[in-house]
Design an enzyme around this catalytic site. Structure first.
Site, PDB file in Angstrom:
ATOM      1  CB  CYS A   1      -0.928   0.008   1.210  1.00  0.00           C
ATOM      2  SG  CYS A   1      -2.333   1.131   0.964  1.00  0.00           S
TER       3      CYS A   1
ATOM      4  CB  CYS B   1      -4.436   3.898  -0.139  1.00  0.00           C
ATOM      5  SG  CYS B   1      -4.822   3.636   1.600  1.00  0.00           S
TER       6      CYS B   1
ATOM      7  CE  LYS C   1      -7.711  -1.277   4.173  1.00  0.00           C
ATOM      8  NZ  LYS C   1      -6.316  -1.001   3.783  1.00  0.00           N
TER       9      LYS C   1
ATOM     10  NE  ARG D   1      -6.836   4.647   8.626  1.00  0.00           N
ATOM     11  CZ  ARG D   1      -8.038   4.899   8.164  1.00  0.00           C
ATOM     12  NH1 ARG D   1      -8.674   6.004   8.527  1.00  0.00           N
ATOM     13  NH2 ARG D   1      -8.615   4.064   7.323  1.00  0.00           N
TER      14      ARG D   1
ATOM     15  NE  ARG E   1      -6.808   4.776   4.802  1.00  0.00           N
ATOM     16  CZ  ARG E   1      -5.783   5.614   4.787  1.00  0.00           C
ATOM     17  NH1 ARG E   1      -5.689   6.541   3.850  1.00  0.00           N
ATOM     18  NH2 ARG E   1      -4.834   5.539   5.713  1.00  0.00           N
TER      19      ARG E   1
ATOM     20  CE  LYS F   1      -7.309  -3.736   7.314  1.00  0.00           C
ATOM     21  NZ  LYS F   1      -6.319  -3.014   6.592  1.00  0.00           N
TER      22      LYS F   1
HETATM   23  C1  PBG Z   1      -3.021   0.130   4.596  1.00  0.00           C
HETATM   24  C2  PBG Z   1      -3.552  -0.657   5.720  1.00  0.00           C
HETATM   25  C3  PBG Z   1      -4.351  -0.250   6.815  1.00  0.00           C
HETATM   26  C4  PBG Z   1      -4.498  -1.363   7.614  1.00  0.00           C
HETATM   27  C5  PBG Z   1      -3.818  -2.413   7.005  1.00  0.00           C
HETATM   28  N1  PBG Z   1      -3.265  -1.957   5.821  1.00  0.00           N
HETATM   29  C6  PBG Z   1      -4.864   1.075   7.200  1.00  0.00           C
HETATM   30  C7  PBG Z   1      -5.941   1.721   6.480  1.00  0.00           C
HETATM   31  O1  PBG Z   1      -6.496   1.225   5.516  1.00  0.00           O
HETATM   32  O2  PBG Z   1      -6.208   2.852   6.898  1.00  0.00           O
HETATM   33  C8  PBG Z   1      -5.230  -1.387   8.917  1.00  0.00           C
HETATM   34  C9  PBG Z   1      -4.882  -2.525   9.801  1.00  0.00           C
HETATM   35  C10 PBG Z   1      -5.350  -2.412  11.187  1.00  0.00           C
HETATM   36  O3  PBG Z   1      -6.130  -1.537  11.591  1.00  0.00           O
HETATM   37  O4  PBG Z   1      -4.901  -3.262  11.954  1.00  0.00           O
HETATM   38  N2  PBG Z   1      -3.953   0.693   3.752  1.00  0.00           N
END
Ligand code: PBG
Length: 326
Positions: A121, A131, A196, A206, A218, A249
């Site tokens: 990412c 992202c 996601k 974050r 996002r 997720k």
């Molecule tokens: C990257 C990413 C994120 C997470 C995993 N990869 C953050 C987001 O999308 O803001 C979150 C993982 C977590 O909260 O444990 N984009």
């Protein structure tokens, strides 16, 4: 037939009976342990919103992975915090980037015993925290997937075992699969963060990765929590684009999506038990309000029961006695 002939408690009478009839076995090999590695760090820095978790200097990554291996865990998921962030995420695909260095060290120290997974990412590497490439306050899809592909190939060159793209850009799996194949890495699998959701549960992550967007949110790329159908479509498309495994997720608030995915597709399903889910358990346990081990075990069982084959969890190394109790 019913009560009093039927008595459900008969089969719950002893531990041996309960063990015998326990349909879900938890196996540490099914857990994936996330590691945060930060460039220019000399000592571990605790992440305040994730009690018990730290950002690690490069020099400590191998020891951390070995500690996980010693507990039967097979996979680590790497996240990098670079020294320099910019508008094109240069540090994400730099040959000497923090993740590329960590991959090389891990591969050298652990060989094929460890499955090294790289989150692909750009948010941790972008000055604005989004992202993808931003133009006129919009996240640009197609220029972004080219950079994601470049990042995946640079991980492959460093020795990654699996790439896990998490940017939620359209076509990112195709772009990455094609780029990997062209570069001679047709044996590297892709775990797609297929479903996601735009979630408040990512807050502590974050903080950890310093990737909070500097403007907006996002929602134009991550999914709306109310929508299950969109998840199925995302998963279907990612499989068609060449994903070898798919991820849901967050995990706990999306158990129905895990079940749907498992029932609808024939690829391994991965559940990401995210940072906010971890921090809630830790906070309650620290206050003495819940028993941490019991709760972790119950959470992992619930994810397995819902249909997860693999579970990414910050609790992975905390799990101690769950193999023997029921
Ligand atoms: C990257 C990413 C994120 C997470 C995993 N990869 C953050 C987001 O999308 O803001 C979150 C993982 C977590 O909260 O444990 N984009």
């Amino acid at each position: 037939m019913s009560f009093p002939t039927v008595r459900m408690r008969r089969l719950r009478k002893t531990q041996a009976l309960r063990d015998m009839l326990n349909p879900i076995t938890l196996n540490p090999a099914h857990l994936i342990y996330p590691i945060f590695v930060e460039e220019n760090l000399k000592t571990p820095t605790p992440i305040e919103s994730m009690p018990g978790y730290s950002r690690l200097p490069l020099s400590m990554v191998v020891a951390e992975a070995k500690a996980a291996l010693a507990q039967g865990i097979k996979g680590v998921l790497l996240f990098g915090i670079p020294a320099k962030k910019d508008e094109t995420a240069t540090s994400a695909y730099a040959p000497e980037g923090i993740i590329q260095q960590a991959i090389r060290l891990l591969k050298k120290a652990c060989g094929d015993e460890l499955v090294i997974i790289g989150d692909v990412c750009l948010c941790e590497y972008m000055s604005h925290g989004h992202c993808g490439i931003v133009k006129d306050n919009e996240i640009q899809n197609d220029p972004t997937i080219a950079l994601l592909a470049k990042t995946a190939v640079s991980y492959a060159q460093a020795g990654i075992d699996i790439v896990a793209p998490s940017a939620m850009m359209d076509g990112q799996i195709t772009a990455i699969r094609e780029a990997l194949d062209e570069a001679g890495y047709d044996q590297i699998p892709i775990i797609a963060y297929a479903a996601k959701y735009a979630s408040g549960f990512y807050g502590p992550f974050r903080d950890a990765a310093e990737s909070t967007p500097k403007f907006g949110n996002r929602h134009s790329y991550q999914m709306n929590p109310g929508n299950p159908q969109e998840a199925l479509r995302e998963i279907e498309l990612d499989i068609a684009e060449g994903a070898d495994m798919v991820m849901i997720k967050p995990a706990l608030a999306y158990l129905d999506i895990i079940t749907l995915a498992k029932a609808s597709f024939n690829v391994p399903v991965v559940a990401y038990n995210v940072s906010g889910e971890y921090s809630m358990v830790k906070a309650a346990a620290q206050n003495g309000w819940i028993d941490e081990q019991t709760i972790i075990r119950e959470i992992l069982i619930s994810l397995k029961r819902a249909g997860a084959d693999l579970i990414i969890t910050y609790h992975a190394k905390d799990v101690k006695s769950w193999l023997t109790q029921s």
